[in-house]
Structures are given as C-alpha cells and as structure tokens.
Design a protein around this motif. Structure first.
Motif, mmCIF file in Angstrom:
data_model
loop_
_atom_site.group_PDB
_atom_site.id
_atom_site.type_symbol
_atom_site.label_atom_id
_atom_site.label_comp_id
_atom_site.label_asym_id
_atom_site.label_seq_id
_atom_site.Cartn_x
_atom_site.Cartn_y
_atom_site.Cartn_z
ATOM 1 N N GLN A 153 89.613 18.709 44.543
ATOM 2 C CA GLN A 153 90.809 19.551 44.675
ATOM 3 C C GLN A 153 91.914 18.821 45.435
ATOM 4 N N GLU A 154 91.542 18.050 46.459
ATOM 5 C CA GLU A 154 92.564 17.282 47.185
ATOM 6 C C GLU A 154 93.242 16.279 46.267
ATOM 7 N N GLY A 155 92.453 15.720 45.339
ATOM 8 C CA GLY A 155 93.033 14.798 44.352
ATOM 9 C C GLY A 155 94.018 15.523 43.449
ATOM 10 N N TRP A 204 84.109 5.371 50.535
ATOM 11 C CA TRP A 204 83.223 6.220 49.742
ATOM 12 C C TRP A 204 83.238 7.667 50.208
ATOM 13 N N ASN A 205 83.798 7.944 51.416
ATOM 14 C CA ASN A 205 83.561 9.288 51.981
ATOM 15 C C ASN A 205 84.433 10.372 51.365
ATOM 16 N N PHE A 206 85.631 9.975 50.876
ATOM 17 C CA PHE A 206 86.447 10.878 50.040
ATOM 18 C C PHE A 206 86.753 10.102 48.769
ATOM 19 N N PRO A 207 85.747 9.949 47.904
ATOM 20 C CA PRO A 207 85.852 8.938 46.843
ATOM 21 C C PRO A 207 86.796 9.306 45.718
ATOM 22 N N ALA A 216 89.547 11.974 46.500
ATOM 23 C CA ALA A 216 90.772 12.365 47.193
ATOM 24 C C ALA A 216 91.549 11.140 47.680
ATOM 25 N N ILE A 217 90.873 10.222 48.368
ATOM 26 C CA ILE A 217 91.613 9.113 48.984
ATOM 27 C C ILE A 217 92.229 8.179 47.939
ATOM 28 N N PRO A 218 91.493 7.794 46.882
ATOM 29 C CA PRO A 218 92.179 7.001 45.847
ATOM 30 C C PRO A 218 93.408 7.722 45.282
ATOM 31 N N CYS A 219 93.320 9.035 45.136
ATOM 32 C CA CYS A 219 94.485 9.783 44.626
ATOM 33 C C CYS A 219 95.614 9.819 45.653
ATOM 34 N N TRP A 220 95.269 10.004 46.945
ATOM 35 C CA TRP A 220 96.304 9.964 47.996
ATOM 36 C C TRP A 220 97.096 8.671 47.925
ATOM 37 N N LYS A 221 96.423 7.594 47.557
ATOM 38 C CA LYS A 221 97.084 6.288 47.553
ATOM 39 C C LYS A 221 97.748 6.004 46.205
ATOM 40 N N GLN A 266 80.626 12.464 58.327
ATOM 41 C CA GLN A 266 81.189 11.225 57.778
ATOM 42 C C GLN A 266 82.635 11.418 57.312
ATOM 43 N N ARG A 267 83.443 12.014 58.146
ATOM 44 C CA ARG A 267 84.879 12.087 57.883
ATOM 45 C C ARG A 267 85.580 11.350 58.996
ATOM 46 N N CYS A 268 86.700 10.711 58.677
ATOM 47 C CA CYS A 268 87.523 10.114 59.741
ATOM 48 C C CYS A 268 87.957 11.206 60.704
ATOM 49 N N THR A 269 88.095 12.421 60.172
ATOM 50 C CA THR A 269 88.584 13.538 60.975
ATOM 51 C C THR A 269 87.457 14.326 61.651
ATOM 52 N N ALA A 270 86.207 13.916 61.457
ATOM 53 C CA ALA A 270 85.073 14.691 61.990
ATOM 54 C C ALA A 270 85.183 14.843 63.502
ATOM 55 N N VAL A 284 97.084 17.848 64.788
ATOM 56 C CA VAL A 284 96.636 18.777 65.831
ATOM 57 C C VAL A 284 96.330 20.130 65.202
ATOM 58 N N TYR A 285 95.234 20.716 65.596
ATOM 59 C CA TYR A 285 94.864 22.058 65.145
ATOM 60 C C TYR A 285 94.777 23.000 66.345
ATOM 61 N N ILE A 286 95.218 24.229 66.153
ATOM 62 C CA ILE A 286 95.070 25.262 67.171
ATOM 63 C C ILE A 286 94.080 26.290 66.627
ATOM 64 N N THR A 304 88.617 20.076 63.546
ATOM 65 C CA THR A 304 89.471 18.886 63.451
ATOM 66 C C THR A 304 89.658 18.392 62.020
ATOM 67 N N THR A 305 89.041 19.064 61.054
ATOM 68 C CA THR A 305 89.128 18.620 59.660
ATOM 69 C C THR A 305 89.954 19.606 58.838
ATOM 70 N N GLY A 306 90.305 19.180 57.643
ATOM 71 C CA GLY A 306 90.958 20.120 56.724
ATOM 72 C C GLY A 306 92.444 19.895 56.562
ATOM 73 N N ALA A 307 92.884 18.635 56.724
ATOM 74 C CA ALA A 307 94.299 18.321 56.532
ATOM 75 C C ALA A 307 94.708 18.631 55.089
ATOM 76 N N PRO A 321 101.979 14.886 56.521
ATOM 77 C CA PRO A 321 101.576 13.494 56.780
ATOM 78 C C PRO A 321 100.155 13.425 57.325
ATOM 79 N N PHE A 322 99.370 12.479 56.814
ATOM 80 C CA PHE A 322 97.999 12.278 57.278
ATOM 81 C C PHE A 322 97.895 10.879 57.868
ATOM 82 N N GLY A 323 97.436 10.804 59.127
ATOM 83 C CA GLY A 323 97.239 9.497 59.744
ATOM 84 C C GLY A 323 97.192 9.659 61.242
HETATM 85 C C1 UN1 Z 1 88.912 11.132 55.752
HETATM 86 O O1 UN1 Z 1 87.895 11.466 56.320
HETATM 87 O O2 UN1 Z 1 89.233 9.933 55.663
HETATM 88 O O3 UN1 Z 1 91.294 16.459 56.824
HETATM 89 C C2 UN1 Z 1 89.822 12.082 55.053
HETATM 90 C C3 UN1 Z 1 90.230 16.249 56.245
HETATM 91 C C4 UN1 Z 1 90.251 15.885 54.788
HETATM 92 C C5 UN1 Z 1 90.497 14.423 54.595
HETATM 93 C C6 UN1 Z 1 89.610 13.530 55.409
HETATM 94 N N1 UN1 Z 1 91.277 16.645 54.136
HETATM 95 O O4 UN1 Z 1 89.158 16.333 56.807
#
Ligand code: UN1
Length: 500
Positions: free
Chosen positions: A111-113, A157-160, A162-167, A288-292, A442-444, A448-451, A456-458
């Motif tokens: 869905q993110e893709g 591989w963790n958003f295999p 979504a992330i290619p589509c983001w880019k 296994q999320r960057c945002t975990a 930032v989330y209130i 910490t996940t669910g961007a 902007p993501f980063g």
């Molecule tokens: C990632 O882990 O690199 O905010 C992406 C999130 C997802 C994207 C995570 N929408 O957790």
C-alpha cells in the motif's frame, strides 16, 4: 504451511526492456526465512558488466524520457499504482514468503508503494518551481526543476516494495531513468515490481533491474560516472562506505540509515495506549524497521507498572510464518541477523534485567526459521550498548528516568535521529517534545512507526546525510534546479550595480 516449490523458478535481469541472463552466468537463491527449506527463487548474480549494460540502456532511453511531458510520465505512474492495487494480495504473499513480515504488514508495504506512486503521479502536474519578481524592471525570474539523468537505486529487504517505490517514483516522474539494485534478501519482490512497471508502460530502458551482491552490483553503480545520483537505504556502515565512494566522484547521494528510536512515557500517560504503541513499534516487523522502537524511556513513577503491562502482552504474541494470519511476529530475515540479535541479547544480560524472551525460538514449526522471541530488558542505563546501538530485531530496552528533562536528554543522547514519540496527556508537554526531539519524525501519543508517504521521511544526525524521501521534497534528491532570468527591456541591465 509454506508453499514449497519443487523446482524454483530462475529469474532474470531486466535491461533495455528485456529479461536477460547475467553475463557471468552465476545465480543465487532467495529463501523463505520462516522455513529455509523453501527456496523462493533463483536470481542472477549480476556483475559490473551487467551494470554497464543497464547504464547504457538507461542512457539511451534518457533523451526521450526527459522530453516526455511530466504529466504524461505521471500517467504511467498512475497505471503502475493501479496495477499494484490490482495485484496487492499476490505481491503481499510473495513478500511474506520472501522476507518474513506478517501478511497484514506486507499488504501495508504494498500500500505504501501504491500511495507514493499516486502521490508522485500527481507531481507530474505540479513539479513546482518559483516564479518571483526581478530586482530590475522588464525582467522575469523563475526556477524550474530538471532531471539529473540516470539514478542508481539501492534498496533494503525490510520494505522491499515500499522503499523501491519511494525512490523510483520521484526519480521517474522527474524524468530520470533508473538502474535498480535490490537487496539479495528480497530479489523476488523487486522482480515482481519491475514486471508491473513494464506492464504499466515505462518505455524500454527507463527502468533497469540488476540483482546481485552489493560488492559487485552496488559498487559498480556508485562508481559509474554516468549515474548522477544514488539513493540508498540500509545500514550506517554501508552508508558510510558508499558516502566515501560517491564523495570522490562528487555524486549526489541520498542516504537513509539507522535508527535507535525512543518512546518516552511520562507519568501522566495513558499506560494502556502506551503499551499498545510500544508493542506495535517494537515487535511489529520483528523489530526490523528503521523506525522501530528499541528504547522506552519511562518516568520511574510508572516504570514497573508499564513493564508489567508490556510483559503480559508480549507473552501473548504468537511467533510463526507470516503467511498464517493468526501470527503476530514473523522471523528475522536471515542467519546473520539472528546471530547479531543473539549477540546483543548476551550483552544485554549484563546491562539490564531480562524481563521476557532472550533466546531463539525453535520449537515445532519454528525449527527451520530464524525466529527470536520478543525480548525486553528493564533498568537499562541510557548509555548502555543495547540502548545505543541499532539491533534491528525484537529487543526492547526500558530506561527509567526522573521527569521530562531527564527523559528528553536520554532520548536525544544517541547518534541516530529518525523517529521519536511521547505519551502524555499534557498539551504543553506535547508541544515541548515536538520542539525538543532531535529527530526527523515525531509522534504524539502513538508509536515510532507508521510514517505516511506525503510527508518528508528521514532523520537527523547519523541517520542520513540530510536528504528526505517521500513528500514533495523527495523531488529535491532527483532534480537539479535551474534559475532562469528573462530580460525584455531591450537594453543591458546590470544586476547589483548602483546608478544604472
Ligand atoms: C523503514 O523501516 O526503513 O514509518 C521504513 C514506517 C514505515 C516505513 C519504514 N512507513 O515505519
């Protein structure tokens, strides 16, 4: 349980609009991390020679793609998004089988893709620059975006999907052509995406796929002088190495790297809600999320209460193959990932009190997968190793503190800065936290996940190098600015010179 194929399919590279074998002839396997006897497919081990061919194809396709009006490029992105939606279930099942995340999350990944494809399709009709007044009479000033040329896309591989589509979506709508190297832990996901991109009508050579190892394919992409921009998501270690390589060539580079994301729980927080948010962001996607979330920074007054709730709920989580819809937590992606988590958990035994988990899970159906029990340590110091380094697994450190200021200091006392959250019922505290977190997201009163893809993501600090993905700002990575002055006065007007 798993869909074990007797003779796995061998997939090919996609270069100049054709599916072809790699020149080296070698292949590698992608296996199901929930049951490693299940080989998902065989893939071409690409070489620098394959990259060179892909770059040639991307270069040849470039003039016509650049000349295609951006709204027309956008129409192809719309078609691609619609195809992803039509094939969502098939894509999600393939993803779960290949990299392990549970089906509900795999559907979310697809869905993110779709979301970014539609968002960027719309950018085809905006692609905004500025039109501003000139300092001088009878003169017009404006800025426009133009594509860089060929974009190198190197994905994890963790958003295999979504992330290619983001880019790729912003790169393509802006008029760049693409050479795409996916993670060797998710080459099937990439292949399925590129099949749909082909079907959507991207012209031959606009999108090229080269599977294979980072040392061969990835480095060849970074070193290739005709690739003007590289976008990479992955580990900080690899990001740093890529940065050095790309820096020598003055190549534009967008890096999206690690995180050590904190949930702050203050004493006025709704603890049930905080428990929900923490569990979802700590153990969803098996951590296994960057945002975990890997750190909970909690006011001492409610720390034991919160830990008791977390423990009780963690006990109910079911591990297994993500294809089973009743499963909450899938496997880690591969054996080195499981070994890394195990090492950190051993360190953690000296740095905190083990509340639950702490070991691989190998019973029954789990025997052939890379499963690790969701793990919580309590009483961890802010500067402890497990509270500082990215583990990328289901390991949570609980750090007790006294009050807001101590909590915020601990939250920011890491080298990463991707996402953070605070649970509080006090609106003033919430606004202070929005100001004080040194993170890109930032989330209130949420985890910490669910961007979402239209913001902007980063991250700040070592999470990246200042670029952002998603949102309209994603176009900044993939376009050059051109400032244009049009003088219609009919005489020479000199800017910044007194007494014209
Ligand atoms: C990632 O882990 O690199 O905010 C992406 C999130 C997802 C994207 C995570 N929408 O957790």
């Amino acid at each position: 349980m798993t869909e074990v194929a007797a003779d796995p399919t061998t997939y090919q590279l996609f270069i100049a609009g054709r599916w072809v074998d790699g020149v080296g002839g070698a292949t590698f396997e992608s296996v199901n991390p929930a049951d490693t006897r299940d080989v998902v497919g065989r893939f071409q081990a690409g070489t620098p020679a394959d990259v060179a061919m892909a770059v040639r194809a991307a270069d040849m396709a470039s003039p016509a793609w650049k000349a295609t009006p951006a709204p027309k490029r956008g129409e192809i992105l719309y078609r691609f998004g619609a195809l992803m939606a039509q094939h969502k279930e098939r894509l999600a099942r393939a993803m779960t089988r290949e990299m392990g995340k549970v089906l509900a999350e795999a559907r979310g990944d697809v869905q993110e893709g779709i979301d970014i494809a539609f968002l960027m399709a719309g950018e085809g009709r905006r692609m905004s620059g500025d039109t501003v007044p000139s300092e001088l009479p009878d003169k017009w000033a404006m800025s426009i975006r133009q594509p860089l040329g060929i974009a190198g896309i190197v994905t994890p591989w963790n958003f295999p999907m979504a992330i290619p589509c983001w880019k790729m979506m912003p790169a393509l709508v802006a008029g760049n052509t693409v050479v795409f190297k996916p993670s060797s832990d998710a080459p099937l996901c990439a292949t399925l995406l590129v099949e749909l991109m082909d079907e959507a009508g991207f012209p031959a050579g606009v999108v090229n796929l080269v599977t294979g190892a980072g040392g061969d394919v990835g480095n060849a992409i970074i070193d290739n002088p005709d690739i003007r921009v590289v976008s990479f998501t992955g580990s900080s270690e690899t990001g740093r190495a890529i940065g050095e390589r790309a820096g020598r060539r003055l190549k534009r580079l967008s890096l999206e790297l690690g995180g050590k994301n904190a949930v702050v729980v203050l004493k006025d927080a709704d603890l049930d809600l905080a428990t929900d948010g923490i569990l979802w962001s700590a153990f969803g996607t098996t951590g296994q999320r960057c945002t975990a979330c890997s750190r909970v920074i909690v006011d001492r007054a409610v720390a034991d209460d919160l830990v008791a709730r977390l423990e009780a709920r963690t006990r109910t989580l079911k591990l297994g193959s993500g294809l089973d819809e009743t499963v909450d937590v899938g496997p880690l992606v591969n054996a080195p990932a499981a070994a890394k988590v195990e090492r950190y958990v051993e360190t953690g035994r000296h740095e905190g009190e083990l509340v639950i988990g702490g070991a691989r899970a190998t019973g029954g159906d789990l025997a052939h997968g890379h499963f690790f029990a969701p793990t919580i340590f309590h009483g961890v110091a802010p500067m402890a190793t497990i509270a500082q380094e990215e583990i990328f697994g289901p390991v949570l450190s609980v750090i007790p503190v006294d009050g807001y200021d101590e909590a915020m200091t601990a939250a920011n006392q890491v080298k990463f800065g991707l996402s953070a959250s605070v649970f509080t019922r006090d609106v003033n505290t919430a606004f202070r936290a929005m100001r004080d977190f040194e993170t890109g997201i930032v989330y209130i009163n949420a985890g910490t996940t669910g961007a979402e893809t239209h913001l902007p993501f980063g991250g700040w600090k070592d999470t990246g190098n200042g670029h952002r993905e998603a949102g309209h700002v994603a176009l900044d990575t993939f376009t050059e600015w051109k400032a244009i002055y049009v003088d219609f006065s009919g005489k020479l007007q000199r800017a910044q010179i007194d007494n014209q």
